[in-house]
Design a protein around this motif. Sequence first.
Motif, PDB file in Angstrom:
ATOM      1  N   ILE A   1       0.483  -1.260   0.087  1.00 29.05           N
ATOM      2  CA  ILE A   1      -0.066   0.123   0.132  1.00 29.05           C
ATOM      3  C   ILE A   1       0.887   0.839   0.407  1.00 29.05           C
ATOM      4  N   LYS A   2       0.286   2.292  -0.776  1.00 28.27           N
ATOM      5  CA  LYS A   2       1.426   3.419  -0.650  1.00 28.27           C
ATOM      6  C   LYS A   2       0.628   4.484  -1.177  1.00 28.27           C
ATOM      7  N   ASP A   3       0.566   5.445  -0.053  1.00 28.77           N
ATOM      8  CA  ASP A   3       0.066   6.617  -0.489  1.00 28.77           C
ATOM      9  C   ASP A   3      -2.047   6.721  -0.879  1.00 28.77           C
ATOM     10  N   GLY A   4      -2.200   5.348   0.535  1.00 34.59           N
ATOM     11  CA  GLY A   4      -3.699   5.152   0.954  1.00 34.59           C
ATOM     12  C   GLY A   4      -4.003   4.374  -0.090  1.00 34.59           C
ATOM     13  N   VAL A   5      -3.603   3.800  -1.282  1.00 38.68           N
ATOM     14  CA  VAL A   5      -4.111   2.847  -2.285  1.00 38.68           C
ATOM     15  C   VAL A   5      -3.462   1.670  -2.360  1.00 38.68           C
TER      16      VAL A   5
ATOM     17  N   VAL B   1      -6.629 -13.000   4.493  1.00 36.48           N
ATOM     18  CA  VAL B   1      -6.221 -11.267   4.521  1.00 36.48           C
ATOM     19  C   VAL B   1      -7.631 -10.546   3.275  1.00 36.48           C
ATOM     20  N   SER B   2      -8.539  -9.551   4.037  1.00 37.73           N
ATOM     21  CA  SER B   2     -10.298  -9.509   3.641  1.00 37.73           C
ATOM     22  C   SER B   2      -9.975  -7.918   2.987  1.00 37.73           C
ATOM     23  N   PRO B   3     -10.504  -7.619   2.080  1.00 39.37           N
ATOM     24  CA  PRO B   3     -11.780  -6.125   2.285  1.00 39.37           C
ATOM     25  C   PRO B   3     -12.199  -6.125   3.451  1.00 39.37           C
ATOM     26  N   PRO B   4     -12.488  -5.040   3.968  1.00 39.27           N
ATOM     27  CA  PRO B   4     -12.616  -4.729   5.057  1.00 39.27           C
ATOM     28  C   PRO B   4     -14.635  -5.366   5.048  1.00 39.27           C
TER      29      PRO B   4
ATOM     30  N   LYS C   1      -6.670   0.093  -5.756  1.00 39.14           N
ATOM     31  CA  LYS C   1      -8.739  -0.441  -4.553  1.00 39.14           C
ATOM     32  C   LYS C   1      -8.179   0.786  -3.425  1.00 39.14           C
ATOM     33  N   ARG C   2      -8.870   1.185  -2.680  1.00 40.21           N
ATOM     34  CA  ARG C   2      -8.253   1.886  -1.172  1.00 40.21           C
ATOM     35  C   ARG C   2      -7.345   0.487  -0.905  1.00 40.21           C
ATOM     36  N   GLY C   3      -6.344   1.560  -0.005  1.00 36.24           N
ATOM     37  CA  GLY C   3      -5.839   0.495   1.248  1.00 36.24           C
ATOM     38  C   GLY C   3      -6.289   0.105   1.876  1.00 36.24           C
ATOM     39  N   SER C   4      -6.793  -0.493   2.369  1.00 35.36           N
ATOM     40  CA  SER C   4      -7.885  -0.650   3.140  1.00 35.36           C
ATOM     41  C   SER C   4      -8.408  -1.943   3.116  1.00 35.36           C
TER      42      SER C   4
ATOM     43  N   VAL D   1      -6.383  -3.802  11.104  1.00 34.35           N
ATOM     44  CA  VAL D   1      -7.252  -3.313  10.601  1.00 34.35           C
ATOM     45  C   VAL D   1      -6.825  -2.304   9.495  1.00 34.35           C
ATOM     46  N   VAL D   2      -6.526  -1.811   8.191  1.00 30.94           N
ATOM     47  CA  VAL D   2      -6.080  -0.931   7.349  1.00 30.94           C
ATOM     48  C   VAL D   2      -7.459  -0.382   6.817  1.00 30.94           C
ATOM     49  N   SER D   3      -7.395   0.938   7.591  1.00 26.46           N
ATOM     50  CA  SER D   3      -7.482   1.519   6.325  1.00 26.46           C
ATOM     51  C   SER D   3      -6.999   3.016   5.516  1.00 26.46           C
ATOM     52  N   ASP D   4      -7.225   2.914   4.211  1.00 26.00           N
ATOM     53  CA  ASP D   4      -6.952   3.780   3.152  1.00 26.00           C
ATOM     54  C   ASP D   4      -5.367   4.170   3.485  1.00 26.00           C
ATOM     55  N   GLY D   5      -4.692   3.061   4.478  1.00 25.45           N
ATOM     56  CA  GLY D   5      -2.873   3.121   3.986  1.00 25.45           C
ATOM     57  C   GLY D   5      -2.564   3.157   5.514  1.00 25.45           C
TER      58      GLY D   5
END
Length: 413
Positions: A22-26, A49-52, A367-370, A392-396
């Motif tokens: 993940i870089k810059d939230g993406v 590892v899952s999407p949120p 996709k978003r870094g979430s 839990v990672v939200s937007d990087g």
Amino acid sequence: MAFDIIVKGGVMPDGTRADIAIKDGVIAAVDRDIAAEAAEVIDAAGKLVSPPFVDGHFHMDATLSYGRPRVNASGTLLEGIALWGELKRIQTRDEIVARALDYCHMAVGNGILAIRSHVDVTDPTFATVEALLEVRERVRGTLDLQLVAFPQDGWYRAAGGEAGVIRALDAGVDVVGGIPHHERTMADGAQSVRAACRIAADRGLMVDLHCDETDDPSSRHIETLVTETVNCGLEGRTVGSHLTSMHSMDNNYASKLTALIAEAEVAAIPNPLVNITLQGRHDTYPKRRGLTRVPELRAAGVTVAFGQDCIQDPWYSLGTGDMLDAAHMGLHVAHMTDPAGMRDAFDMVTATPAQILGLQFGLEPGKRGSLVVLDAPDPVSAVRDRPARIAVVSDGRVVARTVPAQTTVIAAF
Ligand code: FE2
């Protein structure tokens, strides 16, 4: 290239293993082995590892209010609405904000990074709307909060119901809501659906109605929602939440209706924890389950997500803010206990509601870094065990961590 975060060695929901950078939230790269520098490396070896998690149907203005001012003695939807009316008269805006923020902490800890919350616009003080607009801003950047203008006491039945919807939308609420089965007549209910769809079309918004949340099979407002979705060109932008009357409908009619829902691209969001609790309350035995026809809708091509609806409030005395609870209950009540059904139930609380809400979540570059790292090897194990969310990672940004509990059995056999 140095990344902000690399999640190493995780198992994707489809079973493949990959590193995610993940870089810059993406999400910048997904590959078998990413050998690069990163400010933070999350060890996900062998972990899912899952999407949120995404909750497509919730009531954040009422959450965590259980017992105030009293509990729901009958367990019915209607007593819940009456009890919420009592609470509305005594709660303050600050109280709503405080409870909602407490809930958001629970949700983020459990890996929920987007919530569609209905907000009652029939509160004459407008405190519920103002409170949740404030909460939406305070959690922005961590948790996407999408608000629905929801006339709890009726679009027409409540004095100022329709005006409250418009006022809320003017104030920045995102989605048009409604509750056609709670209007005085079927005709009023149908008219409220037409009005909601027209407003959404005029403003370029989405529609999400509490639709036919009753065991009464003659409640057919989904018919009108399907028709108005087509008439207003809203295909793919409308949701029928609950749809519990479909459980009790004649099979012939339900089969026709299911095809109409699919054709109009109306999505469905049943809420297993609350539907199994509130429905069937007027039955003796056998008691109906009340959940809509989830496998049949999915087989017809309808997009179906599970929501939570309520947590510790006038309608539901339990709840932990964990979408895996909703998936777990949903697959039981809908008889989705085969391997494919259990796997589908995981998607119905992650990727599918993200699609309905129009979110750019997913585990692909761009996709978003979430994302969420779970202490489980695969989605079926996750639904069964409802394990710790390790990270839990939200937007990087890492926004929550949980250390899995360890049990040591002393007994010898
Ligand atoms: Fe609801």
